[in-house]
Design an enzyme around this catalytic site. Structure first.
Site, PDB file in Angstrom:
ATOM      1  N   SER A 132      -3.891  -1.333   0.116  1.00 26.58           N
ATOM      2  CA  SER A 132      -2.673  -2.005   0.575  1.00 26.58           C
ATOM      3  C   SER A 132      -2.918  -2.835   1.824  1.00 26.58           C
ATOM      4  CB  SER A 132      -1.580  -0.978   0.883  1.00 26.58           C
ATOM      5  OG  SER A 132      -1.165  -0.349  -0.290  1.00 26.58           O
ATOM      6  N   HIS A 183       2.669   2.478   8.009  1.00 22.88           N
ATOM      7  CA  HIS A 183       1.750   2.479   6.870  1.00 22.88           C
ATOM      8  C   HIS A 183       1.224   1.068   6.627  1.00 22.88           C
ATOM      9  CE1 HIS A 183       0.606   4.405   2.855  1.00 22.88           C
ATOM     10  NE2 HIS A 183       0.195   5.230   3.790  1.00 22.88           N
ATOM     11  N   THR A 185       1.149  -1.484   4.513  1.00 25.16           N
ATOM     12  CA  THR A 185       1.849  -2.717   4.145  1.00 25.16           C
ATOM     13  C   THR A 185       2.703  -3.267   5.294  1.00 25.16           C
ATOM     14  OG1 THR A 185       1.825  -1.988   1.850  1.00 25.16           O
ATOM     15  CG2 THR A 185       3.298  -3.813   2.381  1.00 25.16           C
ATOM     16  N   GLU A 330       9.733  -3.328   1.292  1.00 24.06           N
ATOM     17  CA  GLU A 330       8.716  -2.669   0.464  1.00 24.06           C
ATOM     18  C   GLU A 330       9.267  -1.421  -0.231  1.00 24.06           C
ATOM     19  OE1 GLU A 330       4.144  -0.981   0.764  1.00 24.06           O
ATOM     20  OE2 GLU A 330       5.608  -0.321   2.243  1.00 24.06           O
ATOM     21  N   ASP A 335       3.757   3.501  -5.428  1.00 24.14           N
ATOM     22  CA  ASP A 335       2.319   3.728  -5.303  1.00 24.14           C
ATOM     23  C   ASP A 335       1.976   5.210  -5.129  1.00 24.14           C
ATOM     24  OD1 ASP A 335      -0.457   2.663  -4.664  1.00 24.14           O
ATOM     25  OD2 ASP A 335      -0.020   3.748  -2.813  1.00 24.14           O
ATOM     26  N   ASP A 379       1.082  -5.179  -4.310  1.00 29.53           N
ATOM     27  CA  ASP A 379      -0.190  -5.414  -3.625  1.00 29.53           C
ATOM     28  C   ASP A 379      -1.378  -5.102  -4.532  1.00 29.53           C
ATOM     29  OD1 ASP A 379       0.661  -2.799  -3.580  1.00 29.53           O
ATOM     30  OD2 ASP A 379       0.252  -2.488  -1.456  1.00 29.53           O
TER      31      ASP A 379
HETATM   32 ZN   LIG Z   1      -2.105   3.350  -3.025  1.00 30.35          ZN
END
Ligand SMILES: [Zn+2]
Ligand SMILES: *[C@@H]1O[C@H](CO)[C@@H](O)[C@H](O)[C@H]1NC(C)=O
Ligand SMILES: *[C@@H]1O[C@H](CO)[C@@H](O)[C@H](O)[C@H]1NC(C)=O
Ligand SMILES: *[C@@H]1O[C@H](CO)[C@@H](O)[C@H](O)[C@H]1NC(C)=O
Ligand SMILES: *[C@@H]1O[C@H](CO)[C@@H](O)[C@H](O)[C@H]1NC(C)=O
Ligand SMILES: *[C@@H]1O[C@H](CO)[C@@H](O)[C@H](O)[C@H]1NC(C)=O
EC number: 3.1.3.1
Length: 562
Positions: A132, A183, A185, A330, A335, A379
């Site tokens: 990411s 995180h 992103t 996001e 994910d 991503d």
């Molecule tokens: Zn991941």
């Protein structure tokens, strides 16, 4: 040998007798034998296949014309990133929604289906499979970098991001996520560091300790998400910091409204405060926010609710300004569910993401000046989901029905199981399976779950994989894959995005639309007067050619590298 022979016979059958395609059941073609055979479970009346897919009348229609207006320029840019959301995951969720609404037939689409314009290539500089951080940096800075790099290039130099450039140009800015706000992103839009795992330092940069703080405030006017643990001193319960800095108090001193509860979020009155109530930081959980399916709405707002409030705030704050806003939204945890091979967490976060996309489309349509653009792209793909391929008897099947019984993510249930110490573990475990939609767990599945009582990270995957057999889908890994991701776009200028693009081109599309000057920000960041910041916070000298980080990024099942 034998299977090759059968396969070539089957293939020649396809060629001489193509009319099988009109048949409701396909000929008995043996599937790949390299995959372990797993007998489809029998379940009394429902033996899992081949599912008769009920269909209502599905009018075959042409796509509707978009409703948005086209103004002379772009004032507002909305980027949405469904993290780890590959093309198979979209079909996985769409088919489930079609199954739930069978009267609507095969024309029922998810909101993101309706605005899909192309696909995005995601490789990073050091791997065909990106993480990411590298991919978000492609979107934020328009450059390729190595896995793990947050807003810096391969040589450790910080790169100006679209969010920073927008802020410097007078736009309002926001980051809205369901992961920790520190995180990879979100971090890649408002901070710069050689290693995504340095979340302490990322948090410090997010509250303003980085050169794009000309007003003495954080570069993002809105931060909403999880990750409170990195903002509270190490003396406070739930802190993840190594030091005793109180970052929320630092932010408050800079004039930022900070809050940590649902009630305080509601006091934003959906963004309808003077000036939109900006700037604000709302962090609702110490680590990631809950999966949508597990979310307690009295404690945490949904991604959709956060999106609505943030957009209203930004619109209100920029109503009388020449410059609008840039926001990155996001759906972070699509994910994480992939990493856990968790179909239920995955499904419901995808559905929530599509609620957000539906709202964003309406938001674009509602701009009377036609100056708002929406772009959305994952991503990277996560976990190599594929739909079908589990039954060897020849039927082509994916069966969404078993997903309907899932009431919680596998991580949530695994954690319940590991903390259970009551008198009836056997019946408790059956209940755990049943909350995951499995009412016929077999003796092997039960004994494996017993073995994993003290290992939640194995237990959550075990639950996930047990359900895949019933839904007849497969995950190929617990990590990311190199598969291209879908690109959605809606609003003026978005016809230019039709086709297949490199992820860096998405960043440059934002730059062109908002007429941003990234090199100016890059110069500001790398100014020699920031030497101490560059060395101590960015870790500029810890990386050369992307090499130092490389050893950290070989992960199979690793919940910390997502
Ligand atoms: Zn991941
Ligand atoms: C369907 O295929 C089977 C053989 O695979 C054949 O016996 C049957 O006649 C076919 N039915 C139709 C309607 O074509
Ligand atoms: C802005 O960032 C610089 C580091 O680049 C730092 O020295 C300064 O203290 C920051 N200002 C504020 C108000 O945080
Ligand atoms: C908390 O942070 C202070 C410095 O800010 C440090 O001296 C102390 O050792 C830390 N305590 C723990 C338990 O990490
Ligand atoms: C949600 O959180 C509230 C407040 O902590 C609590 O009272 C309630 O029981 C929770 N609901 C569920 C379903 O867990
Ligand atoms: C239970 O299911 C697993 C696959 O999840 C299979 O490997 C195993 O053979 C089954 N065990 C029994 C006793 O049916």
């Amino acid at each position: 040998m034998k299977s090759t022979l059968i396969l070539s016979i089957a293939l020649s059958l396809f060629q001489v007798a193509p009319s099988w395609a009109q048949n409701t059941t396909c000929p008995a073609v043996p599937l790949q034998t390299s995959w372990a055979y797993v007998a489809p479970p029998k379940n009394g009346k429902r033996d899992f296949g081949p599912p008769y897919v009920k269909q209502g009348k599905a009018p075959n229609g042409q796509p509707k014309k978009p409703n948005y207006r086209t103004g002379g320029r772009i004032k507002n840019f909305i980027l949405t990133i469904p993290d780890g959301f590959g093309p198979a995951s979209e079909v996985f969720a769409r088919d489930f929604v079609q199954w739930q609404n069978s009267d609507k037939g095969w024309n029922l689409q998810l909101a993101s289906d309706t605005v899909q314009v192309g696909s995005v290539r995601t490789r990073s500089t050091d791997s065909y499979v990106t993480d990411s951080a590298a991919s978000a940096t492609a979107y934020s800075c328009g450059i390729k970098t190595y896995n793990g790099a947050i807003g810096i290039d391969e040589d450790g130099n910080p790169c100006g991001t679209v969010l920073e450039a927008a802020k410097l140009a007078g736009y309002k800015t926001g980051l809205v996520v369901t992961s920790r706000i520190t995180h990879a992103t979100p971090a890649s839009f408002a901070s710069h560091i050689y290693d995504r795992d340095q979340e302490d330092k990322i948090a410090l940069q997010l509250v303003g300790y980085q050169p794009v703080n000309v007003t003495g405030k954080p570069v993002a006017d809105i931060l909403l998400g999880g990750g409170l643990g990195f903002f509270i001193p190490n003396t406070t319960a739930g802190s993840s910091r190594k030091d005793n800095l109180d970052l929320l108090s630092i932010a408050r001193k800079a004039g930022v409204n900070t809050f940590t509860t649902r009630a305080d979020f509601d006091r934003l009155n959906k963004g309808n405060l003077p000036g939109g109530g900006l700037p604000y930081i709302g962090l609702f959980t110490n680590s990631h926010m809950s999966y949508e399916i597990d979310r307690n709405s009295t404690k945490e707002p949904s991604l959709l609710e956060m999106t609505k409030t943030a957009l209203n705030s930004l619109r209100k704050a920029t109503r009388h300004s020449d410059k609008g806003y840039f926001i990155m939204i996001e759906a972070s945890r699509i994910d994480h569910a992939g990493h856990s091979n968790d179909l239920i967490g995955h499904l419901h976060d995808i559905i929530q993401y599509n609620e957000v996309v539906k709202y964003l489309k309406e938001w674009v349509d509602a701009d009377p000046d036609g100056e708002t653009v929406l772009v959305g792209t994952a991503d990277h793909e996560c976990a190599g989901l594929t739909l079908g391929g589990i039954v060897t008897t020849g039927e082509y099947q994916y069966n969404p029905a078993p997903l309907a019984g899932g009431k919680h993510s596998s991580a949530y249930l695994a954690s319940l199981w590991s903390s259970y110490n009551g008198p009836n573990p056997d019946s408790y475990l059956l209940d755990i399976f049943s909350q995951y939609g499995i009412n016929d767990a077999n003796s092997t599945e039960i004994s494996v779950a017993q073995k994993y009582k003290t290992s939640s990270s194995n237990m959550d995957i075990h639950l996930g994989q047990s359900l895949t057999r019933r839904a007849m889908v497969k995950w190929s890994t617990t990590g990311h894959t190199a598969v291209d991701v879908n690109l959605i776009a809606y609003g003026p200028n978005t016809d230019k995005l039709i086709g297949n693009h490199d992820n860096t081109e998405i960043g440059l599309f934002i730059v062109n639309n908002l007429k941003l000057d990234l090199p100016k920000v890059t110069n500001l960041l790398n100014n020699p007067k920031n030497e101490q910041w560059l060395v101590e916070q960015v870790g500029r000298d810890k990386v050369q050619g992307g090499v130092k980080s490389r050893k950290r990024h070989h992960h199979g099942h690793d919940h910390t590298v997502m």
